[in-house]
Design a protein around this motif. Sequence first.
Motif, short mmCIF file in Angstrom:
data_model
loop_
_atom_site.label_atom_id
_atom_site.label_comp_id
_atom_site.label_asym_id
_atom_site.label_seq_id
_atom_site.Cartn_x
_atom_site.Cartn_y
_atom_site.Cartn_z
N VAL A 96 15.50 -51.00 -26.06
CA VAL A 96 15.73 -49.98 -25.03
C VAL A 96 14.53 -49.05 -24.94
CG1 VAL A 96 17.14 -47.95 -24.45
CG2 VAL A 96 18.24 -50.08 -25.12
N LYS A 97 14.02 -48.61 -26.08
CA LYS A 97 12.84 -47.72 -26.08
C LYS A 97 11.64 -48.40 -25.44
CE LYS A 97 14.15 -45.23 -30.26
NZ LYS A 97 13.84 -45.04 -31.69
N MET A 98 11.43 -49.68 -25.77
CA MET A 98 10.29 -50.41 -25.21
C MET A 98 10.42 -50.54 -23.70
SD MET A 98 7.40 -51.69 -25.80
CE MET A 98 7.34 -51.81 -27.55
N ARG A 99 11.61 -50.85 -23.22
CA ARG A 99 11.81 -50.95 -21.77
C ARG A 99 11.58 -49.61 -21.09
NH1 ARG A 99 16.04 -55.42 -20.13
NH2 ARG A 99 15.70 -56.87 -21.84
N PHE A 100 12.05 -48.54 -21.72
CA PHE A 100 11.85 -47.20 -21.18
C PHE A 100 10.36 -46.88 -21.10
CE2 PHE A 100 11.73 -42.53 -21.69
CZ PHE A 100 12.44 -42.17 -20.55
N ILE A 104 8.22 -46.15 -17.70
CA ILE A 104 7.42 -44.92 -17.56
C ILE A 104 5.95 -45.27 -17.31
CG2 ILE A 104 6.59 -42.87 -18.80
CD1 ILE A 104 9.47 -42.64 -17.84
N GLY A 105 5.44 -46.27 -18.00
CA GLY A 105 4.05 -46.70 -17.79
C GLY A 105 3.81 -47.21 -16.39
N ILE A 106 4.74 -48.00 -15.89
CA ILE A 106 4.60 -48.52 -14.52
C ILE A 106 4.64 -47.37 -13.51
CG2 ILE A 106 5.76 -49.88 -12.74
CD1 ILE A 106 6.50 -51.88 -14.99
N ILE A 107 5.56 -46.44 -13.72
CA ILE A 107 5.64 -45.29 -12.81
C ILE A 107 4.35 -44.48 -12.87
CG2 ILE A 107 6.81 -43.07 -12.42
CD1 ILE A 107 9.43 -44.50 -13.23
#
Length: 144
Positions: A96-100, A104-107
Amino acid sequence: MPESDGHYDPYIPAGGASSNPTGSKSAAGAGSSRTAQIQAQIEETVGVMRDNINKVHERGENLNSLQDKTDNLSVSAQGFRRGANRVRKQMWWKDVKMRFIIVIGIIALLCVIIIPSAVKGVDNNKDDNKSSSSSSSGPTSSAS
């Protein structure tokens, strides 16, 4: 049979000390050999029963040992299950942390790409408006 003793013993002959009251030796030999055969069978049966009892005792010890091993395995399995659930939850949180972080990186990347483009587009529109307004006002003022 002597009546003074008060108890019956099948191994003592009825005639007292002699096993054959008639004095015949062949009958005495046949009786004692039969008794010896029966005694041998009894001893053999007792030996077999002792072996069986020893085997049952050993089997009981093996069953107790197996029961102890089963209990230990059950406790170990419960510990493993708890540990596996804990690791599964930890890995889920990491996922979950990695997906978050990826979202955030993509945004952030999109913001870095889109905001400068939008700002340049607005600056170009302002520059175009200024240049078009100054070019239309310039010739009219010079003509007068």
